[in-house]
Write an enzyme that holds these catalytic residues in place. Structure first.
Site, PDB file in Angstrom:
ATOM      1  N   ASN A  53     -14.550  -2.954   7.115  1.00 53.32           N
ATOM      2  CA  ASN A  53     -15.541  -2.353   8.028  1.00 53.32           C
ATOM      3  C   ASN A  53     -15.186  -1.248   9.021  1.00 53.32           C
ATOM      4  O   ASN A  53     -15.639  -0.827   9.932  1.00 53.32           O
ATOM      5  CB  ASN A  53     -16.194  -3.347   8.950  1.00 53.32           C
ATOM      6  CG  ASN A  53     -17.397  -4.232   8.177  1.00 53.32           C
ATOM      7  OD1 ASN A  53     -17.780  -3.694   7.097  1.00 53.32           O
ATOM      8  ND2 ASN A  53     -17.544  -5.292   8.437  1.00 53.32           N
ATOM      9  N   ASN A  88     -19.060  -9.510   6.846  1.00 53.01           N
ATOM     10  CA  ASN A  88     -19.887  -9.643   8.010  1.00 53.01           C
ATOM     11  C   ASN A  88     -21.248  -8.905   8.125  1.00 53.01           C
ATOM     12  O   ASN A  88     -21.616  -8.316   9.116  1.00 53.01           O
ATOM     13  CB  ASN A  88     -18.997  -9.442   9.273  1.00 53.01           C
ATOM     14  CG  ASN A  88     -18.122 -10.560   9.632  1.00 53.01           C
ATOM     15  OD1 ASN A  88     -18.490 -11.642   9.365  1.00 53.01           O
ATOM     16  ND2 ASN A  88     -16.795 -10.176   9.944  1.00 53.01           N
ATOM     17  N   SER A 110      -7.684 -12.344   7.862  1.00 55.65           N
ATOM     18  CA  SER A 110      -8.989 -11.872   8.230  1.00 55.65           C
ATOM     19  C   SER A 110      -9.825 -11.992   6.996  1.00 55.65           C
ATOM     20  O   SER A 110      -9.493 -12.107   5.949  1.00 55.65           O
ATOM     21  CB  SER A 110      -8.827 -10.071   8.542  1.00 55.65           C
ATOM     22  OG  SER A 110      -8.632  -9.550   7.366  1.00 55.65           O
ATOM     23  N   THR A 111     -11.179 -11.837   7.197  1.00 53.61           N
ATOM     24  CA  THR A 111     -12.166 -11.738   6.274  1.00 53.61           C
ATOM     25  C   THR A 111     -11.672 -10.922   5.032  1.00 53.61           C
ATOM     26  O   THR A 111     -11.732 -11.383   3.892  1.00 53.61           O
ATOM     27  CB  THR A 111     -13.498 -11.329   6.701  1.00 53.61           C
ATOM     28  OG1 THR A 111     -13.766 -12.226   7.783  1.00 53.61           O
ATOM     29  CG2 THR A 111     -14.521 -11.586   5.496  1.00 53.61           C
ATOM     30  N   GLY A 112     -11.363  -9.758   5.382  1.00 51.21           N
ATOM     31  CA  GLY A 112     -11.051  -8.663   4.420  1.00 51.21           C
ATOM     32  C   GLY A 112      -9.775  -9.403   3.594  1.00 51.21           C
ATOM     33  O   GLY A 112      -9.959  -9.135   2.278  1.00 51.21           O
ATOM     34  N   TRP A 137      -8.603  -0.143   7.651  1.00 54.72           N
ATOM     35  CA  TRP A 137      -7.814   0.646   8.361  1.00 54.72           C
ATOM     36  C   TRP A 137      -7.925   0.517  10.114  1.00 54.72           C
ATOM     37  O   TRP A 137      -8.845   0.714  10.662  1.00 54.72           O
ATOM     38  CB  TRP A 137      -8.159   2.346   8.408  1.00 54.72           C
ATOM     39  CG  TRP A 137      -7.420   3.249   9.007  1.00 54.72           C
ATOM     40  CD1 TRP A 137      -7.417   3.736  10.270  1.00 54.72           C
ATOM     41  CD2 TRP A 137      -6.150   4.043   8.516  1.00 54.72           C
ATOM     42  NE1 TRP A 137      -6.380   4.599  10.613  1.00 54.72           N
ATOM     43  CE2 TRP A 137      -5.741   4.764   9.618  1.00 54.72           C
ATOM     44  CE3 TRP A 137      -5.607   3.708   7.259  1.00 54.72           C
ATOM     45  CZ2 TRP A 137      -4.526   5.436   9.158  1.00 54.72           C
ATOM     46  CZ3 TRP A 137      -4.337   4.539   7.210  1.00 54.72           C
ATOM     47  CH2 TRP A 137      -3.929   5.376   7.991  1.00 54.72           C
ATOM     48  N   HIS A 148      -5.908 -12.509  14.670  1.00 57.46           N
ATOM     49  CA  HIS A 148      -5.626 -11.810  13.287  1.00 57.46           C
ATOM     50  C   HIS A 148      -4.210 -10.638  13.467  1.00 57.46           C
ATOM     51  O   HIS A 148      -4.107 -10.336  14.532  1.00 57.46           O
ATOM     52  CB  HIS A 148      -6.910 -10.702  12.744  1.00 57.46           C
ATOM     53  CG  HIS A 148      -7.932 -11.455  12.535  1.00 57.46           C
ATOM     54  ND1 HIS A 148      -7.901 -12.633  11.552  1.00 57.46           N
ATOM     55  CD2 HIS A 148      -9.260 -11.433  12.767  1.00 57.46           C
ATOM     56  CE1 HIS A 148      -8.976 -13.265  11.593  1.00 57.46           C
ATOM     57  NE2 HIS A 148     -10.013 -12.380  12.144  1.00 57.46           N
TER      58      HIS A 148
HETATM   59  N1  CTP Z   1     -10.957  -3.927   8.754  1.00 58.38           N
HETATM   60  C1  CTP Z   1      -9.768  -3.100   8.789  1.00 58.38           C
HETATM   61  N2  CTP Z   1      -9.961  -2.269   9.920  1.00 58.38           N
HETATM   62  C2  CTP Z   1     -10.890  -2.342  10.902  1.00 58.38           C
HETATM   63  C3  CTP Z   1     -11.939  -3.303  10.689  1.00 58.38           C
HETATM   64  C4  CTP Z   1     -11.815  -4.132   9.837  1.00 58.38           C
HETATM   65  O1  CTP Z   1      -8.993  -3.252   7.841  1.00 58.38           O
HETATM   66  N3  CTP Z   1     -10.805  -1.425  11.759  1.00 58.38           N
HETATM   67  C5  CTP Z   1     -11.196  -5.097   7.618  1.00 58.38           C
HETATM   68  C6  CTP Z   1     -10.505  -6.330   7.989  1.00 58.38           C
HETATM   69  O2  CTP Z   1      -9.807  -6.967   6.920  1.00 58.38           O
HETATM   70  C7  CTP Z   1     -11.691  -7.321   8.343  1.00 58.38           C
HETATM   71  C8  CTP Z   1     -12.666  -6.850   7.299  1.00 58.38           C
HETATM   72  O3  CTP Z   1     -12.310  -5.372   7.237  1.00 58.38           O
HETATM   73  O4  CTP Z   1     -11.609  -8.582   8.233  1.00 58.38           O
HETATM   74  C9  CTP Z   1     -13.975  -7.008   7.992  1.00 58.38           C
HETATM   75  O5  CTP Z   1     -14.133  -6.319   9.346  1.00 58.38           O
HETATM   76  P1  CTP Z   1     -14.936  -7.280  10.385  1.00 58.38           P
HETATM   77  O6  CTP Z   1     -16.156  -7.651   9.923  1.00 58.38           O
HETATM   78  O7  CTP Z   1     -14.734  -6.170  11.352  1.00 58.38           O
HETATM   79  O8  CTP Z   1     -13.907  -8.454  10.600  1.00 58.38           O
HETATM   80  P2  CTP Z   1     -13.328  -9.257  12.111  1.00 58.38           P
HETATM   81  O9  CTP Z   1     -14.960  -9.820  12.390  1.00 58.38           O
HETATM   82  O10 CTP Z   1     -13.044  -8.193  12.805  1.00 58.38           O
HETATM   83  O11 CTP Z   1     -12.541 -10.203  11.565  1.00 58.38           O
HETATM   84  P3  CTP Z   1     -12.924 -11.292  10.766  1.00 58.38           P
HETATM   85  O12 CTP Z   1     -14.113 -11.405  10.473  1.00 58.38           O
HETATM   86  O13 CTP Z   1     -11.828 -11.440   9.709  1.00 58.38           O
HETATM   87  O14 CTP Z   1     -12.559 -12.521  11.960  1.00 58.38           O
END
Ligand code: CTP
Length: 319
Positions: free
Chosen positions: A109, A132, A241-243, A263, A293
């Site tokens: 995201n 998400n 992380s989710t990703g 990123w 994370h």
């Molecule tokens: N991501 C990234 N760089 C960002 C934002 C997100 O690499 N600036 C990747 C991460 O792997 C993240 C995934 O995109 O898990 C989904 O983003 P997000 O929905 O923001 O995840 P979070 O809620 O921040 O973290 P999680 O759901 O993993 O707790």
């Protein structure tokens, strides 16, 4: 403190990637990228020692009965009751059973997607995984529109749908889910206490509106198994992380995995600010101790895998 300096040092090391290597080298490595199929197979085999995405992607109906009490995965002292609604939404069989794809997109995201023009390329993959419940319609040119599999942390209800406080929030949510048709909606309901009422509201709305979306709830062992795999590869990630979870799962059923929107840095290769999310104003949480994370460490790991041809990481524009 430890966490902050780790984050800073990771960002500095990413600076090295960008400064020493130079943006042209990073881009060049994207242009000259080639899949390393034997490495892909080796990674799949090694991950299978820890988890099988077909099974661990979701618990199934026969694992529980309504009224069963389970312990939260990351909060063992707290418990959750399997409600009637939750039980009725558990899949009979894994939604990923026997599913295989030539190419998959895992879409993170990050704001790095804005102005990328990657929408068409993302949609051209056989299977598209998103995180998400990120919005797509207004951003389709950059992020695409197809979603075959989408995750939803319970906190999304609060963060993006006003905690369902009024009817219009609920309508917006139902509309978003109806756009998913029969895609998989993956809800980590058993990780930590705190989101149970949100999960219940979501389940009730899906049932009431007879939505076609196929719900999945990750197995109780998934996160430990994923962490175990990365730990044995010397990547010390306590809470993937989710990703990263999605990439790890995708290795089971995708021959070629393309990552977009990964990123976790506030600036791009040219020093231009990058939003944390492409669609809202959330700030960079990994700077604070509140974030569990290690996204910069994850990014570095994925970057190494990209250079070895195990996956393709796109962080620039799509042509
Ligand atoms: N991501 C990234 N760089 C960002 C934002 C997100 O690499 N600036 C990747 C991460 O792997 C993240 C995934 O995109 O898990 C989904 O983003 P997000 O929905 O923001 O995840 P979070 O809620 O921040 O973290 P999680 O759901 O993993 O707790």
């Amino acid at each position: 403190d430890g966490e902050l300096s780790l984050s800073r040092s990771m960002i500095n090391s990413s600076d090295k990637i960008t400064r020493k290597g130079g943006s042209s080298i990073f881009q060049h490595s994207v242009e000259g990228w080639k899949i390393n199929s034997s490495l892909v197979l080796e990674i799949r085999k090694n991950i299978l020692r820890f988890l099988d995405a077909e099974r661990d992607v979701s618990v199934v109906k026969s694992s529980f009965k309504p009224g069963d009490v389970i312990h939260y995965v990351l909060d063992r002292r707290r418990t959750l009751n399997i409600s009637q609604d939750l039980h009725s939404l558990l899949p009979e069989v894994s939604p990923m059973k026997n599913r295989r794809f030539k190419t998959c997109a895992v879409v993170g995201n990050s704001g790095i997607l804005l102005d990328s023009g990657c929408g068409k390329e993302i949609d051209s993959h056989d299977f598209v995984i998103r995180c998400n419940l990120a919005p797509v319609v207004e951003f389709a040119a950059d992020v695409g529109a197809k979603s075959d599999f989408i995750t939803m942390n319970p906190s999304v209800v609060q963060r993006a749908f006003g905690g369902f406080r009024n009817e219009s929030d609920r309508e917006k949510f139902v509309h978003r889910l109806s756009m998913l048709n029969d895609s998989v909606l993956w809800i980590p309901a058993f990780m930590v206490k705190g989101g149970e009422k949100h999960v219940e509201w979501v389940n009730a709305l899906i049932l009431k509106n007879k939505l076609k979306v196929r719900t999945a709830y990750p197995s109780l062992r998934l996160i430990h198994a994923v962490r175990g795999y990365w730990l044995t590869n010397k990547v010390h990630i306590k809470r993937p992380s989710t990703g990263l979870l999605m990439y790890t799962l995708a290795t089971r059923f995708c021959d070629e995995i393309h990552l977009y929107g990964f990123w976790p840095f506030p600036k791009d290769l040219h020093g231009k600010p990058v939003k944390y999310h492409y669609y809202d104003d959330l700030k960079y949480r990994y700077f604070s101790n509140a974030s569990p994370h290690r996204m910069p460490l994850e990014f570095k790991t994925l970057y190494v895998l990209h250079n070895r041809g195990a996956l393709k990481l796109t962080t620039g524009k799509c042509v």
